[in-house]
Motif scaffolding. Structure first.
Motif, PDB file in Angstrom:
ATOM      1  N   THR A  13      46.931  30.579 -16.264  1.00  0.00           N
ATOM      2  CA  THR A  13      46.885  29.256 -16.726  1.00  0.00           C
ATOM      3  C   THR A  13      48.347  28.730 -17.109  1.00  0.00           C
ATOM      4  O   THR A  13      49.368  29.358 -16.432  1.00  0.00           O
ATOM      5  CB  THR A  13      46.233  30.095 -18.411  1.00  0.00           C
ATOM      6  OG1 THR A  13      46.181  28.641 -19.301  1.00  0.00           O
ATOM      7  CG2 THR A  13      47.352  30.816 -18.869  1.00  0.00           C
ATOM      8  N   HIS A  68      40.498  38.913 -20.213  1.00  0.00           N
ATOM      9  CA  HIS A  68      40.291  37.889 -21.415  1.00  0.00           C
ATOM     10  C   HIS A  68      41.237  37.842 -22.480  1.00  0.00           C
ATOM     11  O   HIS A  68      40.537  39.017 -23.118  1.00  0.00           O
ATOM     12  CB  HIS A  68      39.282  37.301 -21.417  1.00  0.00           C
ATOM     13  CG  HIS A  68      39.125  36.513 -22.368  1.00  0.00           C
ATOM     14  ND1 HIS A  68      39.190  35.728 -23.700  1.00  0.00           N
ATOM     15  CD2 HIS A  68      38.194  35.206 -21.509  1.00  0.00           C
ATOM     16  CE1 HIS A  68      38.735  34.688 -23.872  1.00  0.00           C
ATOM     17  NE2 HIS A  68      38.663  33.925 -22.759  1.00  0.00           N
ATOM     18  N   LYS A 108      41.221  37.742 -25.762  1.00  0.00           N
ATOM     19  CA  LYS A 108      40.127  36.838 -27.179  1.00  0.00           C
ATOM     20  C   LYS A 108      39.179  38.265 -26.860  1.00  0.00           C
ATOM     21  O   LYS A 108      39.347  38.723 -27.839  1.00  0.00           O
ATOM     22  CB  LYS A 108      38.838  36.029 -26.960  1.00  0.00           C
ATOM     23  CG  LYS A 108      38.608  35.799 -28.333  1.00  0.00           C
ATOM     24  CD  LYS A 108      37.686  34.687 -29.000  1.00  0.00           C
ATOM     25  CE  LYS A 108      37.207  34.216 -30.123  1.00  0.00           C
ATOM     26  NZ  LYS A 108      36.625  32.965 -30.014  1.00  0.00           N
ATOM     27  N   GLY A 125      39.136  29.897 -23.455  1.00  0.00           N
ATOM     28  CA  GLY A 125      40.502  31.144 -24.117  1.00  0.00           C
ATOM     29  C   GLY A 125      40.498  31.619 -25.510  1.00  0.00           C
ATOM     30  O   GLY A 125      40.798  32.337 -25.744  1.00  0.00           O
ATOM     31  N   ASN A 137      42.631  27.077 -22.417  1.00  0.00           N
ATOM     32  CA  ASN A 137      41.514  27.401 -21.629  1.00  0.00           C
ATOM     33  C   ASN A 137      42.319  27.959 -20.398  1.00  0.00           C
ATOM     34  O   ASN A 137      43.533  27.092 -20.102  1.00  0.00           O
ATOM     35  CB  ASN A 137      40.623  26.067 -21.332  1.00  0.00           C
ATOM     36  CG  ASN A 137      39.860  26.185 -22.301  1.00  0.00           C
ATOM     37  OD1 ASN A 137      39.745  26.896 -23.512  1.00  0.00           O
ATOM     38  ND2 ASN A 137      39.159  24.679 -22.660  1.00  0.00           N
ATOM     39  N   PHE A 138      41.647  28.352 -19.494  1.00  0.00           N
ATOM     40  CA  PHE A 138      41.844  28.661 -18.265  1.00  0.00           C
ATOM     41  C   PHE A 138      41.325  28.596 -16.810  1.00  0.00           C
ATOM     42  O   PHE A 138      39.901  28.506 -17.118  1.00  0.00           O
ATOM     43  CB  PHE A 138      41.826  30.509 -18.567  1.00  0.00           C
ATOM     44  CG  PHE A 138      42.143  31.350 -19.410  1.00  0.00           C
ATOM     45  CD1 PHE A 138      43.772  31.542 -19.899  1.00  0.00           C
ATOM     46  CD2 PHE A 138      41.369  32.461 -20.611  1.00  0.00           C
ATOM     47  CE1 PHE A 138      43.801  32.052 -21.385  1.00  0.00           C
ATOM     48  CE2 PHE A 138      42.116  32.826 -21.582  1.00  0.00           C
ATOM     49  CZ  PHE A 138      42.985  32.373 -21.987  1.00  0.00           C
ATOM     50  N   SER A 148      33.361  35.738 -22.916  1.00  0.00           N
ATOM     51  CA  SER A 148      34.777  34.923 -23.713  1.00  0.00           C
ATOM     52  C   SER A 148      34.497  34.295 -24.690  1.00  0.00           C
ATOM     53  O   SER A 148      35.607  33.706 -25.117  1.00  0.00           O
ATOM     54  CB  SER A 148      34.712  33.023 -22.952  1.00  0.00           C
ATOM     55  OG  SER A 148      34.922  33.155 -21.384  1.00  0.00           O
TER      56      SER A 148
END
Length: 324
Positions: A230, A243, A245, A198, A213-214, A167
């Motif tokens: 999400t 993800h 990011k 997230g 966030n997820f 993450s």
């Protein structure tokens, strides 16, 4: 389901599922109360009582450094801590504030959580953007919050490097695991998911997507993630394959030490009997899985149809499902 709750879960959007497929908080609470004795409520819902319960049974949790009470003495390293601002400050000053977390004993959803950081001689609260010139100012702040009368100070836990790298965050990401005790007393896992940070959030609470966030469902057998879920600002739910990011794919990523995490909750659910239905928050660290908290009253996971179906089936028919 109340209107605001329906809005939060996306039940009022044009692409919502059938209303009957959602589980309201009220219905979930009623079903839980049929399985879990309310006289045991504070065993899981008060973090101080929960910590003492776990310590007495050698359940792995973050190390407890102190318990502070505004209306009566607390305890630290076996010593009483007087219920005064100055005594609180003296006790807090004993700790490396960059390595502790301070939690209200009776709040949920991360509310009131204090993550102190030392910056150029000042104390900053990472989640609240509040600065203090001294430990005494921090103690005064805690002591004077009217609705919070008890606090627990714990060692700060770090996620396993595989989760942090996935993450791109240094902050703790936990796994939610639901367990159930069947009518023969056998314990099994109903469902599980990873709380994924997230972006820049310092906590993994989902809060209906408001923190960015997820939620990533976990295959119970393999420990592999599925596509994450999400919610967008316009209250629509959607899935993510990677993800945003780190660009790492959710599918195919395996939770480290997954078998040990399953063993941890199944073994220790025995200690919480007669409570039959529990939601566990487990941190996977380099040293192994650690229980952050356990709840006998947990919110329905309406964000994912498969998860809420599995949970609802067990809550509505608790004596018709069995451990393998």
């Amino acid at each position: 389901m109340r209107p605001m709750e329906a809005l939060e879960y996306g039940a009022l959007s044009s692409d919502a599922r059938q209303y009957s497929e959602y589980l309201s908080k009220r219905t979930c609470s009623v079903l839980q109360s049929r399985l879990n004795p309310q006289d045991w409520f504070w065993v899981t819902e008060d973090k101080g009582i929960f910590q003492s319960f776990c310590d007495a049974r050698a359940i792995p949790t973050p190390g407890r450094l102190a318990l502070l009470f505004r209306d009566s003495p607390g305890v630290s390293s076996g010593r009483p801590v007087p219920a005064t601002r100055s005594a609180w400050a003296e006790e807090i000053s004993r700790f490396d504030l960059d390595k502790v977390v301070i939690k209200p004993c009776r709040h949920s959803y991360g509310r009131g959580l204090l993550v102190p950081l030392l910056r150029e001689g000042r104390i900053e609260l990472e989640l609240d953007n509040i600065k203090f010139e001294s430990v005494q100012e921090l103690a005064n702040y805690m002591f004077d919050l009217p609705e919070l009368t008890s606090w627990i100070i714990q060692e700060r836990v770090q996620s396993h490097s595989a989760l942090s790298d996935f993450s791109g965050t240094k902050h703790l990401q936990t796994i939610r695991i639901y367990t159930h005790v069947d009518k023969h007393g056998k314990i099994f896992i109903v469902d599980a998911f990873l709380k994924v940070i997230g972006g820049d959030a310092a906590i993994d609470n989902f809060q209906h997507g408001s923190l960015g966030n997820f939620i990533a469902p976990i295959d119970i057998e393999s420990g592999q993630l599925e596509s994450a879920v999400t919610r967008s600002p316009d209250m629509r739910w959607y899935r993510l394959d990677a993800h945003p990011k780190t660009k790492r794919n959710f599918q195919g990523f395996t939770i480290p030490l997954w078998e040990r995490a399953k063993e941890l909750v199944i073994k220790n659910a025995e200690h919480f009997k007669p409570i039959r239905s529990l939601g566990w928050d487990v941190a996977i660290t380099e040293g192994g899985p650690v229980v952050i908290e356990t709840n006998m009253r947990w919110d329905p996971p309406n964000w994912n149809p498969e998860t809420v179906y599995n949970v609802r089936s067990v809550l509505e028919n608790p004596d018709d499902v069995f451990a393998k």
